[in-house]
Design a protein around this motif. Structure first.
Motif, PDB file in Angstrom:
ATOM      1  N   GLU A   1       0.667  -1.283   0.096  1.00  6.08           N
ATOM      2  CA  GLU A   1       0.060  -0.008   0.015  1.00  6.08           C
ATOM      3  C   GLU A   1       0.869   1.229   0.062  1.00  6.08           C
ATOM      4  OE1 GLU A   1      -3.197   2.369   2.863  1.00  6.08           O
ATOM      5  OE2 GLU A   1      -2.402   0.431   3.335  1.00  6.08           O
ATOM      6  N   THR A   2       1.700   1.099   0.924  1.00  6.12           N
ATOM      7  CA  THR A   2       2.829   2.379   1.034  1.00  6.12           C
ATOM      8  C   THR A   2       3.379   2.655  -0.518  1.00  6.12           C
ATOM      9  OG1 THR A   2       3.103   2.148   3.379  1.00  6.12           O
ATOM     10  CG2 THR A   2       4.595   3.515   2.166  1.00  6.12           C
ATOM     11  N   LEU A   3       3.968   1.674  -0.760  1.00  3.10           N
ATOM     12  CA  LEU A   3       4.824   1.890  -2.328  1.00  3.10           C
ATOM     13  C   LEU A   3       3.823   2.233  -3.326  1.00  3.10           C
ATOM     14  CD1 LEU A   3       7.413   1.348  -3.607  1.00  3.10           C
ATOM     15  CD2 LEU A   3       6.795  -0.781  -4.056  1.00  3.10           C
ATOM     16  N   THR A   4       2.594   1.763  -3.300  1.00  3.48           N
ATOM     17  CA  THR A   4       1.709   2.045  -4.358  1.00  3.48           C
ATOM     18  C   THR A   4       1.218   3.586  -4.163  1.00  3.48           C
ATOM     19  OG1 THR A   4       0.723  -0.220  -4.550  1.00  3.48           O
ATOM     20  CG2 THR A   4      -0.555   1.586  -5.219  1.00  3.48           C
ATOM     21  N   LEU A   5       1.302   4.049  -2.943  1.00  2.00           N
ATOM     22  CA  LEU A   5       0.828   5.332  -2.789  1.00  2.00           C
ATOM     23  C   LEU A   5       1.840   6.273  -3.055  1.00  2.00           C
ATOM     24  CD1 LEU A   5      -1.574   7.105  -1.865  1.00  2.00           C
ATOM     25  CD2 LEU A   5      -0.968   6.643   0.613  1.00  2.00           C
ATOM     26  N   MET A   6       3.161   5.929  -2.943  1.00  2.71           N
ATOM     27  CA  MET A   6       4.387   6.617  -3.124  1.00  2.71           C
ATOM     28  C   MET A   6       4.407   6.787  -4.699  1.00  2.71           C
ATOM     29  SD  MET A   6       7.418   5.241  -0.551  1.00  2.71           S
ATOM     30  CE  MET A   6       8.475   6.688  -0.777  1.00  2.71           C
ATOM     31  N   VAL A   7       4.155   5.779  -5.400  1.00  2.00           N
ATOM     32  CA  VAL A   7       4.175   6.165  -6.861  1.00  2.00           C
ATOM     33  C   VAL A   7       3.101   6.915  -7.292  1.00  2.00           C
ATOM     34  CG1 VAL A   7       4.003   4.540  -9.120  1.00  2.00           C
ATOM     35  CG2 VAL A   7       5.408   3.827  -7.231  1.00  2.00           C
ATOM     36  N   GLU A   8       2.104   6.937  -6.951  1.00  2.00           N
ATOM     37  CA  GLU A   8       0.920   7.519  -7.096  1.00  2.00           C
ATOM     38  C   GLU A   8       1.051   8.834  -6.788  1.00  2.00           C
ATOM     39  OE1 GLU A   8      -3.780   8.290  -6.237  1.00  2.00           O
ATOM     40  OE2 GLU A   8      -3.030   6.391  -5.722  1.00  2.00           O
ATOM     41  N   ALA A   9       1.750   9.228  -5.616  1.00  2.00           N
ATOM     42  CA  ALA A   9       2.252  10.537  -5.306  1.00  2.00           C
ATOM     43  C   ALA A   9       3.125  11.219  -6.199  1.00  2.00           C
ATOM     44  CB  ALA A   9       2.345  10.708  -3.812  1.00  2.00           C
ATOM     45  N   ARG A  10       4.148  10.466  -6.257  1.00  6.79           N
ATOM     46  CA  ARG A  10       5.169  10.860  -7.467  1.00  6.79           C
ATOM     47  C   ARG A  10       4.558  11.371  -8.495  1.00  6.79           C
ATOM     48  NH1 ARG A  10       8.330   6.559  -9.945  1.00  6.79           N
ATOM     49  NH2 ARG A  10       6.680   6.651 -10.955  1.00  6.79           N
ATOM     50  N   ASN A  11       3.785  10.508  -9.143  1.00  2.06           N
ATOM     51  CA  ASN A  11       3.126  10.912 -10.524  1.00  2.06           C
ATOM     52  C   ASN A  11       2.210  12.027 -10.562  1.00  2.06           C
ATOM     53  OD1 ASN A  11       4.458   8.494 -11.811  1.00  2.06           O
ATOM     54  ND2 ASN A  11       2.795   7.202 -11.549  1.00  2.06           N
ATOM     55  N   TYR A  12       1.637  12.192  -9.444  1.00  2.00           N
ATOM     56  CA  TYR A  12       0.847  13.492  -9.160  1.00  2.00           C
ATOM     57  C   TYR A  12       1.445  14.507  -8.922  1.00  2.00           C
ATOM     58  CZ  TYR A  12      -2.668  16.488  -7.330  1.00  2.00           C
ATOM     59  OH  TYR A  12      -3.472  17.466  -7.382  1.00  2.00           O
TER      60      TYR A  12
ATOM     61  N   PHE B   1      -6.076  20.543   6.676  1.00  2.00           N
ATOM     62  CA  PHE B   1      -6.643  21.007   5.180  1.00  2.00           C
ATOM     63  C   PHE B   1      -7.047  19.802   4.344  1.00  2.00           C
ATOM     64  CE2 PHE B   1      -3.688  24.293   6.615  1.00  2.00           C
ATOM     65  CZ  PHE B   1      -4.597  25.480   6.603  1.00  2.00           C
ATOM     66  N   ILE B   2      -7.252  18.767   5.122  1.00  2.00           N
ATOM     67  CA  ILE B   2      -7.924  17.679   4.256  1.00  2.00           C
ATOM     68  C   ILE B   2      -9.001  17.733   3.891  1.00  2.00           C
ATOM     69  CG2 ILE B   2      -8.572  15.307   4.573  1.00  2.00           C
ATOM     70  CD1 ILE B   2      -6.098  14.501   6.220  1.00  2.00           C
ATOM     71  N   GLY B   3     -10.037  18.534   4.308  1.00  2.00           N
ATOM     72  CA  GLY B   3     -11.317  19.060   3.854  1.00  2.00           C
ATOM     73  C   GLY B   3     -11.099  20.451   3.172  1.00  2.00           C
ATOM     74  N   ASP B   4     -10.453  20.845   2.818  1.00  5.34           N
ATOM     75  CA  ASP B   4     -10.176  22.068   2.221  1.00  5.34           C
ATOM     76  C   ASP B   4     -10.742  21.898   0.958  1.00  5.34           C
ATOM     77  OD1 ASP B   4      -9.774  24.831   1.098  1.00  5.34           O
ATOM     78  OD2 ASP B   4      -7.874  24.940   2.353  1.00  5.34           O
ATOM     79  N   ALA B   5     -11.961  22.473   0.368  1.00  4.08           N
ATOM     80  CA  ALA B   5     -12.449  22.350  -1.003  1.00  4.08           C
ATOM     81  C   ALA B   5     -11.773  23.253  -1.965  1.00  4.08           C
ATOM     82  CB  ALA B   5     -13.694  22.801  -1.088  1.00  4.08           C
ATOM     83  N   SER B   6     -10.864  24.006  -1.633  1.00  2.00           N
ATOM     84  CA  SER B   6     -10.190  24.973  -2.453  1.00  2.00           C
ATOM     85  C   SER B   6      -8.927  24.355  -2.955  1.00  2.00           C
ATOM     86  CB  SER B   6      -9.388  26.331  -1.947  1.00  2.00           C
ATOM     87  OG  SER B   6      -8.521  25.892  -0.781  1.00  2.00           O
ATOM     88  N   LEU B   7      -8.632  23.032  -2.585  1.00  2.51           N
ATOM     89  CA  LEU B   7      -7.418  21.974  -2.667  1.00  2.51           C
ATOM     90  C   LEU B   7      -8.059  21.206  -3.834  1.00  2.51           C
ATOM     91  CD1 LEU B   7      -5.499  21.493   0.581  1.00  2.51           C
ATOM     92  CD2 LEU B   7      -5.075  23.136  -1.118  1.00  2.51           C
ATOM     93  N   PRO B   8      -7.061  20.733  -4.888  1.00  2.00           N
ATOM     94  CA  PRO B   8      -7.529  19.840  -6.055  1.00  2.00           C
ATOM     95  C   PRO B   8      -7.967  18.504  -5.354  1.00  2.00           C
ATOM     96  CG  PRO B   8      -5.466  20.861  -6.608  1.00  2.00           C
ATOM     97  CD  PRO B   8      -5.944  21.343  -5.104  1.00  2.00           C
ATOM     98  N   ASN B   9      -8.904  17.765  -5.590  1.00  3.25           N
ATOM     99  CA  ASN B   9      -9.259  16.487  -5.307  1.00  3.25           C
ATOM    100  C   ASN B   9      -8.200  15.458  -5.262  1.00  3.25           C
ATOM    101  OD1 ASN B   9     -12.099  17.335  -5.049  1.00  3.25           O
ATOM    102  ND2 ASN B   9     -12.779  16.754  -6.746  1.00  3.25           N
ATOM    103  N   GLY B  10      -7.511  15.295  -6.258  1.00  2.00           N
ATOM    104  CA  GLY B  10      -6.505  14.417  -6.067  1.00  2.00           C
ATOM    105  C   GLY B  10      -5.440  14.624  -5.103  1.00  2.00           C
ATOM    106  N   LEU B  11      -5.096  15.739  -4.850  1.00  2.00           N
ATOM    107  CA  LEU B  11      -4.043  16.276  -3.766  1.00  2.00           C
ATOM    108  C   LEU B  11      -4.855  15.880  -2.236  1.00  2.00           C
ATOM    109  CD1 LEU B  11      -1.769  17.149  -2.530  1.00  2.00           C
ATOM    110  CD2 LEU B  11      -2.602  19.571  -2.557  1.00  2.00           C
TER     111      LEU B  11
END
Length: 133
Positions: free
Chosen positions: A13-24, A96-106
């Motif tokens: 899970e961590t490795l997958t999330l790291m790759v996703e975060a890097r790509n994003y 800021f997890i619920g901050d709607a001004s931030l993009p959904n992906g982030l």
């Protein structure tokens, strides 16, 4: 020696999330930040660093656990402060997890990395209890 199931799943899970975060962060976040209002762009940069910090802390902790499982470290050696999960002040901040001004992906990366960090912190607490008591 095979890794415990909790370790394999958490590592994957961590490795997958790291790759996703890097790509994003390398592709999408940069463009979104450039289009955002300056304050929102700054918040995006801060939260991207927080996601990176969480994932780095978790992966470092998992590598220590792997060393324990392979016999390179004793469970007691894994508990010295330099090898324990750290950065709690930064990593636990979910303001800021619920901050709607931030993009959904982030926001998705922020939420999932936060939940992962919390889960690993609980795992560490359980290991500390088992080893020290």
């Amino acid at each position: 020696m095979p890794q415990p199931a909790f370790f394999r799943r958490t590592y994957d899970e961590t490795l997958t999330l790291m790759v996703e975060a890097r790509n994003y962060l390398n592709h999408t976040e940069r463009r979104e930040r450039e289009r955002a209002e300056p304050v929102v762009g700054l918040r995006m940069s801060c939260e991207a660093m927080r996601v990176t910090s969480r994932l780095t802390q978790v992966m470092a902790w998992l590598m220590v656990q792997r060393a324990v499982q392979s016999g390179e470290l004793t469970p007691e050696q894994a508990l010295i402060s330099e090898r324990r999960l750290s950065g709690f002040e930064v990593c636990l901040d979910d303001s800021f997890i619920g901050d709607a001004s931030l993009p959904n992906g982030l926001r998705s990366l922020m939420d999932r990395s936060h939940r992962l960090f919390l889960r690993v912190a609980r795992l560490e607490e359980m290991l500390v209890e088992r080893v020290l008591h």
